[in-house]
Design a protein around this motif. Structure first.
Motif, short mmCIF file in Angstrom:
data_model
loop_
_atom_site.label_atom_id
_atom_site.label_comp_id
_atom_site.label_asym_id
_atom_site.label_seq_id
_atom_site.Cartn_x
_atom_site.Cartn_y
_atom_site.Cartn_z
N GLY A 231 0.81 -1.21 0.00
CA GLY A 231 0.00 0.00 0.00
C GLY A 231 0.84 1.26 0.00
N LEU A 232 1.92 1.26 0.79
CA LEU A 232 2.77 2.45 0.83
C LEU A 232 3.47 2.67 -0.50
N LEU A 233 3.94 1.60 -1.12
CA LEU A 233 4.57 1.74 -2.43
C LEU A 233 3.58 2.29 -3.44
N ALA A 234 2.36 1.77 -3.45
CA ALA A 234 1.34 2.28 -4.37
C ALA A 234 1.05 3.76 -4.11
N LEU A 235 0.94 4.12 -2.85
CA LEU A 235 0.68 5.52 -2.49
C LEU A 235 1.78 6.43 -3.01
N MET A 236 3.03 6.05 -2.80
CA MET A 236 4.15 6.86 -3.28
C MET A 236 4.14 7.00 -4.79
N LEU A 237 3.90 5.89 -5.49
CA LEU A 237 3.92 5.93 -6.95
C LEU A 237 2.84 6.86 -7.49
N TYR A 289 -2.12 2.71 4.89
CA TYR A 289 -1.46 3.07 3.63
C TYR A 289 -2.24 2.54 2.43
N GLN A 290 -2.87 1.41 2.58
CA GLN A 290 -3.67 0.87 1.48
C GLN A 290 -4.88 1.76 1.20
N LEU A 291 -5.51 2.29 2.25
CA LEU A 291 -6.64 3.19 2.05
C LEU A 291 -6.19 4.51 1.43
N LEU A 292 -5.06 5.04 1.87
CA LEU A 292 -4.55 6.27 1.27
C LEU A 292 -4.21 6.06 -0.21
N VAL A 313 -14.25 8.81 -2.47
CA VAL A 313 -13.20 9.37 -1.63
C VAL A 313 -13.68 9.50 -0.19
N LEU A 314 -14.88 10.02 0.00
CA LEU A 314 -15.41 10.17 1.35
C LEU A 314 -15.62 8.83 2.02
N ALA A 315 -16.10 7.85 1.28
CA ALA A 315 -16.29 6.52 1.86
C ALA A 315 -14.96 5.94 2.34
N LEU A 316 -13.91 6.17 1.58
CA LEU A 316 -12.59 5.67 1.98
C LEU A 316 -12.08 6.41 3.21
N TYR A 317 -12.33 7.72 3.28
CA TYR A 317 -11.93 8.47 4.48
C TYR A 317 -12.75 8.04 5.70
N ASP A 318 -14.00 7.68 5.49
CA ASP A 318 -14.80 7.16 6.60
C ASP A 318 -14.15 5.90 7.19
N ARG A 319 -13.62 5.06 6.32
CA ARG A 319 -12.92 3.86 6.79
C ARG A 319 -11.59 4.25 7.46
N MET A 320 -10.93 5.27 6.91
CA MET A 320 -9.67 5.72 7.48
C MET A 320 -9.85 6.23 8.91
N VAL A 329 -6.40 13.22 9.44
CA VAL A 329 -7.33 12.41 8.65
C VAL A 329 -8.70 13.07 8.64
N ALA A 330 -9.13 13.60 9.79
CA ALA A 330 -10.42 14.28 9.86
C ALA A 330 -10.44 15.53 8.97
#
Length: 408
Positions: A231-237, A289-292, A313-320, A329-330
């Motif tokens: 997840g972190l690698l994907a986020l950075m890329l 990191y996977q959610l980000l 995007v909002l649904a993913l932040y709700d999970r975050m 995050v908020a």
């Protein structure tokens, strides 16, 4: 002499971890290793502009740092035993086994990420010793005072000495116990490169983002089943893919919605999307990191800003928020709410975070933008001023100042 200064900056990023690792292995003391390396680089700053850059800068720094370390040990009578050991060392000694990590910097990161240290302490120590970040840069990453970071680093060193934690390359079985700290360090190093906080720094530091991605790829190879590493690698890329469009020719930050998406690196985006799909299809609850990464996949999947799926995007932040209920995050969730439900509702969410993030420039920048949309120009100007005062990034200052001055 500009060439020498550029060489010192480049070599610092390339050689810092290797020099510290070499000294720590020789002397068994992280404190001596770091201070001797810092003295060697300080000597380079004084001598290279006059004498010229040596043919092998890394070897020059290692030799100089080694001499500085021995000089310090000699000066400290309470370290006579280490002095004798240091004098007996020679380059003819066989090297220690590298273990499972065949990279100096990554090896030192895992070594510093000892589970006996508190997470915040090990991350701060590693950022300073291995990442080469300054105390002010680390403090900005943690949103705390510089003195607090200095205390964390000092306490970590004392804990290492008191508990006699050895400088030892961790075995393969130890990596999962240390991976969370190493990922946190890489994430913060990448962020400092993505948007530099230090005054006088270039607004974007590709050397830091490239090194963070390189190390993230190595971790992905070492721990292929670790979802957060992927997840972190994907986020950075996915973030790095947008770098060519983030700074205007005039040196001003370009907001995500205004970027030229044709300038984005499509190869990096495709690689990042592939990793995100792979993790989402793994049937395991995603981590932070996977959610980000998934959020950034939504942004990079949209053909233009208007096509962004803000409900996703909002649904993913709700999970975050359930995983990481931090104010930052908020804040990002509030920005998504503003895009989906309107500026008034988003502003109300942001204003609830005022006490927790009053010293964070991004909160005031977000407030300024929403107040602007609501026609509350005076309040918007004040918020822009506060955001400008809190950020040290020149490109961001230029962007915020222009937006403020457009208010009339």
């Amino acid at each position: 002499m500009i060439d020498a200064r550029d060489a010192i900056t480049r070599v610092h990023h390339q050689e810092w971890a290797r020099v510290v690792a070499s000294l720590a292995k020789r002397f068994g003391d992280l404190d001596i290793a770091e201070e001797a390396a810092a003295e060697a680089f300080a000597t380079a700053v004084e001598r290279w502009p006059v004498d010229g850059v040596p043919p092998n800068p890394g070897a020059w720094l290692t030799t100089t740092a080694h001499r500085k370390a021995i000089d310090r040990i000699r000066r400290e009578s309470r370290r006579d035993e280490k002095h004798r050991e240091a004098l007996m060392l020679s380059d003819r000694e066989p090297p220690e086994p590298l273990g499972v990590i065949d990279d100096d910097r990554l090896r030192l990161m895992f070594t510093c990420a000892h589970p006996a240290l508190a997470m915040e302490a090990r991350v701060a120590l590693t950022l300073r010793m291995v990442g080469g970040l300054t105390v002010p840069e680390i403090a900005a990453a943690f949103l705390v005072q510089e003195g607090t970071i200095g205390q964390r680093i000092t306490r970590a060193k004392r804990k290492i000495a008191a508990a006699r934690i050895p400088y030892r390359v961790p075995a393969a079985r130890d990596l999962p116990l240390r991976i969370s700290g190493v990922l946190a360090v890489l994430y913060l190093i990448f962020n400092e490169g993505y948007l530099a906080t230090g005054p006088g720094e270039d607004p974007v530091r590709p050397d830091l983002t490239a090194e963070a991605i390189r190390l993230a790829r190595l971790i992905r190879t070492l721990l292929p089943e670790d979802g957060e590493a992927a997840g972190l690698l994907a986020l950075m890329l996915l973030i790095e893919a947008r770098r060519p469009a983030r700074i205007s020719p005039e040196g001003e930050l370009v907001a995500l919605g205004d970027q030229d998406r044709d300038a984005w690196d499509r190869a990096l985006i495709e690689e990042g999307h592939t990793l995100v799909r792979e993790r989402l299809g793994a049937g395991v609850a995603p981590g932070r990191y996977q959610l980000l990464a998934a959020i950034n996949a939504v942004h990079t999947d949209a053909r233009d800003a208007r096509a962004t799926d803000w409900s996703q995007v909002l649904a993913l932040y709700d999970r975050m928020v359930r995983l990481d209920p931090s104010p930052i995050v908020a804040l990002n969730r509030a920005i998504a709410i503003a895009e989906l439900r309107g500026s008034q509702e988003g502003l109300a969410e942001i204003d609830r975070l005022g006490d927790a993030l009053n010293g964070y420039h991004a909160l005031h920048a977000a407030r300024a933008e929403l107040l602007r949309r609501l026609g509350r120009d005076g309040e918007s100007r004040t918020a822009y001023d506060r955001a400008i005062a809190l950020t040290g990034n020149t490109a961001e200052i230029a962007y915020l100042a222009r937006r403020r001055d457009e208010l009339g």
